[in-house]
Design a protein around this motif. Structure first.
Motif, PDB file in Angstrom:
ATOM      1  N   PRO A 187       3.635  10.640  -1.944  1.00  0.00           N
ATOM      2  CA  PRO A 187       2.651   9.968  -1.082  1.00  0.00           C
ATOM      3  C   PRO A 187       2.191   8.625  -1.663  1.00  0.00           C
ATOM      4  N   HIS A 188       2.396   8.451  -2.964  1.00  0.00           N
ATOM      5  CA  HIS A 188       1.892   7.236  -3.633  1.00  0.00           C
ATOM      6  C   HIS A 188       2.889   6.087  -3.618  1.00  0.00           C
ATOM      7  N   THR A 189       4.116   6.378  -3.196  1.00  0.00           N
ATOM      8  CA  THR A 189       5.137   5.326  -3.143  1.00  0.00           C
ATOM      9  C   THR A 189       4.714   4.224  -2.176  1.00  0.00           C
ATOM     10  N   HIS A 190       4.910   2.982  -2.559  1.00  0.00           N
ATOM     11  CA  HIS A 190       4.589   1.881  -1.645  1.00  0.00           C
ATOM     12  C   HIS A 190       5.530   1.888  -0.453  1.00  0.00           C
ATOM     13  N   VAL A 191       4.986   1.606   0.708  1.00  0.00           N
ATOM     14  CA  VAL A 191       5.803   1.610   1.923  1.00  0.00           C
ATOM     15  C   VAL A 191       6.940   0.600   1.830  1.00  0.00           C
ATOM     16  N   GLY A 192       6.697  -0.500   1.128  1.00  0.00           N
ATOM     17  CA  GLY A 192       7.733  -1.520   0.951  1.00  0.00           C
ATOM     18  C   GLY A 192       8.960  -1.006   0.213  1.00  0.00           C
ATOM     19  N   PHE A 229       0.858  -1.185   0.000  1.00  0.00           N
ATOM     20  CA  PHE A 229       0.000   0.000   0.000  1.00  0.00           C
ATOM     21  C   PHE A 229       0.894   1.235   0.000  1.00  0.00           C
ATOM     22  N   SER A 230       0.335   2.337  -0.485  1.00  0.00           N
ATOM     23  CA  SER A 230       1.119   3.567  -0.538  1.00  0.00           C
ATOM     24  C   SER A 230       1.371   4.113   0.869  1.00  0.00           C
ATOM     25  N   VAL A 231       2.304   5.046   0.934  1.00  0.00           N
ATOM     26  CA  VAL A 231       2.571   5.751   2.193  1.00  0.00           C
ATOM     27  C   VAL A 231       1.286   6.415   2.679  1.00  0.00           C
ATOM     28  N   ALA A 232       0.573   7.085   1.769  1.00  0.00           N
ATOM     29  CA  ALA A 232      -0.649   7.799   2.152  1.00  0.00           C
ATOM     30  C   ALA A 232      -1.684   6.834   2.720  1.00  0.00           C
ATOM     31  N   ASP A 233      -1.886   5.702   2.074  1.00  0.00           N
ATOM     32  CA  ASP A 233      -2.893   4.752   2.547  1.00  0.00           C
ATOM     33  C   ASP A 233      -2.487   4.124   3.872  1.00  0.00           C
ATOM     34  N   ASN A 234      -1.200   3.823   4.024  1.00  0.00           N
ATOM     35  CA  ASN A 234      -0.755   3.279   5.303  1.00  0.00           C
ATOM     36  C   ASN A 234      -0.978   4.277   6.441  1.00  0.00           C
TER      37      ASN A 234
END
Ligand SMILES: Nc1ncnc2c1ncn2[C@@H]1O[C@H](COP(=O)(O)OP(=O)(O)OP(=O)(O)O)[C@@H](O)[C@H]1O
Ligand SMILES: [Mg+2]
Length: 496
Positions: free
Chosen positions: A391-396, A346-351
């Motif tokens: 903000p859309h970058t995946h947290v992984g 999931f993205s940084v924003a969604d997390n």
């Protein structure tokens, strides 16, 4: 100087929106322990992922003993004697230690070795390097410290001449660190060349011959540790003077800097709490403890004395006997950020809104409001200095420390009444640690009840109003913030 075992020349690696490595130079001598130092997101793991064949560099060259090499996948690096123990372990949880060690060995005969013989061979190897493990244990049953020993043994078993260790001591209890550093010294004396990534400057100074400092993806300098000190290294890393708080001194000056009213207002109450561990054995044996609004209670103890079970019980992740009363909303900074805290895809924003996705302003009449989610993300990224391309970058895809900041930012931004902070600063760089400490104190001052579980005694001493010592699943004693460190140490060792 001899021909280096490893030389990396002009390595550049770009990811969408970020230059992770920018013309980096690095070399490693035979039998040397060489530290790689830098803030969260500086590019340390990326550089080592290139060396171990996980990533291909966009530019630059790798030489092994003077010969240019190109690794297209990790198997090629392993075959050349490069072994990496990753920041996040890569073991198969459902397999035994022994199976993990032999797994994926290319050229391995299909017929399996007699397990008894294999286990004995592994035990001997483990003993030779001072890495105690049980070859028959399944990985999910092991502590992080034990899993790390398996990873190191795996690299040695596969013939690593160059050992890359990415923040190896972050998962060790302070009591385990000295033995571990000695193991590294022995390995180096035996001719293994070691690259050591750590945020702990004292460890770097204690065992490394040289230090290469990265900042914003660039090599700043390489220095001899014998000619350097903590202050200089911190300065080189951050690019400005760091006012590292002298913790013990602050401790002595202001015993309980707590402006809250003395009226006890328990928000987290545990009564006769019994919890079993993964093996079905009692891990917590009748815990009685209350955390009041406006105080930080620290749980001190050597890792493996019930900390994980305590955390999981409070977070409702583990069945209990007895009672846990939560009087308010709970924020949980988990010790294991990837399995308990974050969704890597999931993205940084969604997390950052994971726990509030049903609520305004992120949701209106069942419809998500992306603009509000992004705005929230932008604010937290700024406040917590989270290094992310967008903000859309995946947290992984974030660096280890920056992923941890996402978990902390989400939990602390929810104005919780109870904060469960388990190993909250693990893997963070010095400035980030200071920031998180300030945030925990701010939560307390805003009236939250904070339970801080940490194997870093310094952190416990620095932040706690009261300290409970956990030993073999029971509370060995509760002391106030002025406690004598020696007395605490004795309690932690079960000698009081
Ligand atoms: N696979 C990837 N895809 C996109 N970006 C990445 C990827 N791997 C790393 N990055 C980015 O490269 C930068 C450097 O990350 P890296 O993991 O090398 O940092 P680090 O120095 O190891 O930090 P930490 O101390 O937090 O572990 C970060 O901004 C990170 O987000
Ligand atoms: Mg890293």
């Amino acid at each position: 100087m001899q021909t280096p075992v490893v030389e990396m020349r002009g390595i550049t690696k770009k990811f969408p929106g970020i230059v992770a490595n920018d013309s980096v130079n690095f070399d490693l001598q035979l039998g040397e322990i060489h530290a790689l130092l830098g803030e969260n997101g500086a590019g340390k793991t990326t550089l080592m992922n290139i060396l171990c064949g996980l990533y291909e560099p966009d530019e630059g060259e790798i030489l092994l003993e003077g010969k240019s090499v190109q690794f297209r996948f990790p198997g090629e690096a392993i075959a050349s004697g490069i072994g990496m123990v990753h920041q996040h372990f890569m073991l198969v949880e459902s397999l035994t230690v022994a199976d993990n060690l032999v797994l994926g060995q290319s050229g391995q005969p299909l017929i399996r070795e007699n397990p008894k013989k294999l286990h004995q061979r592994l035990r001997n190897l483990a003993e030779q390097y001072g890495l105690q493990i049980d070859p028959a244990a399944e990985v999910w049953q092991l502590s992080l410290g034990e899993q790390q020993r398996v990873e190191i043994l795996k690299a040695i078993y596969r013939g690593a001449k160059v050992l890359i260790l990415d923040e190896p001591t972050a998962v060790l209890a302070p009591q385990e660190v000295e033995g571990f550093l000695q193991t590294l010294r022995n390995l180096a004396a035996g001719g293994t060349s070691i690259i050591f990534i750590s945020h702990k400057l004292n460890e770097v100074l204690a065992i490394c011959d040289r230090v290469t400092v990265l900042r914003d993806g660039r090599t700043i300098t390489t220095v001899l540790t014998s000619a350097s000190n903590e202050r200089e290294l911190a300065h080189l890393m951050v690019g400005r003077e760091v006012n590292k708080v002298i913790r013990i001194e602050r401790q002595a000056q202001s015993p309980v800097p707590n402006p809250q009213s003395p009226i006890p207002n328990p928000r987290l109450i545990m009564r006769d709490l019994w919890v079993e561990n993964d093996r079905g054995l009692p891990a917590l044996k009748g815990i009685n403890l209350a955390v009041n609004a406006g105080e930080i209670v620290g749980i001190a103890g050597v890792d493996g004395n019930g900390q994980r079970e305590l955390e999981e019980a409070i977070a409702s992740l583990r069945p209990i006997r007895g009672e846990i009363n939560l009087n308010g909303t709970l924020a949980h900074i988990p010790s294991d950020r990837y399995t308990m805290g974050l969704i890597p895809d999931f993205s940084v924003a969604d997390n950052l809104v994971l726990r509030d996705i049903q609520k305004p302003p992120f949701n209106k009449k069942g419809l998500l409001r992306p603009a509000a989610i992004i705005r929230h993300c932008t604010q937290l990224v700024e406040r917590y200095l989270i290094r992310t391309p967008s903000p859309h970058t995946h947290v992984g895809k974030l660096s280890g420390g920056n992923a941890q900041k996402v978990a902390i930012a989400r939990e602390l931004s929810r104005s919780p009444q109870i904060v469960l902070a388990a190993q909250p600063t693990r893997g963070l760089d010095i400035s980030a640690i200071e920031y998180v400490h300030q945030q925990l104190i701010a939560q307390r001052d805003a009236g939250a009840a904070v339970l801080l579980i940490s194997t870093e005694l310094e952190e416990i001493l620095n932040l706690s109003d009261r300290i409970a010592v956990l030993y073999e699943g029971a509370i060995a004693g509760i002391v106030d913030a002025n406690a004598d460190v020696r007395h605490l140490g004795l309690m932690m060792a079960g000698k009081h």
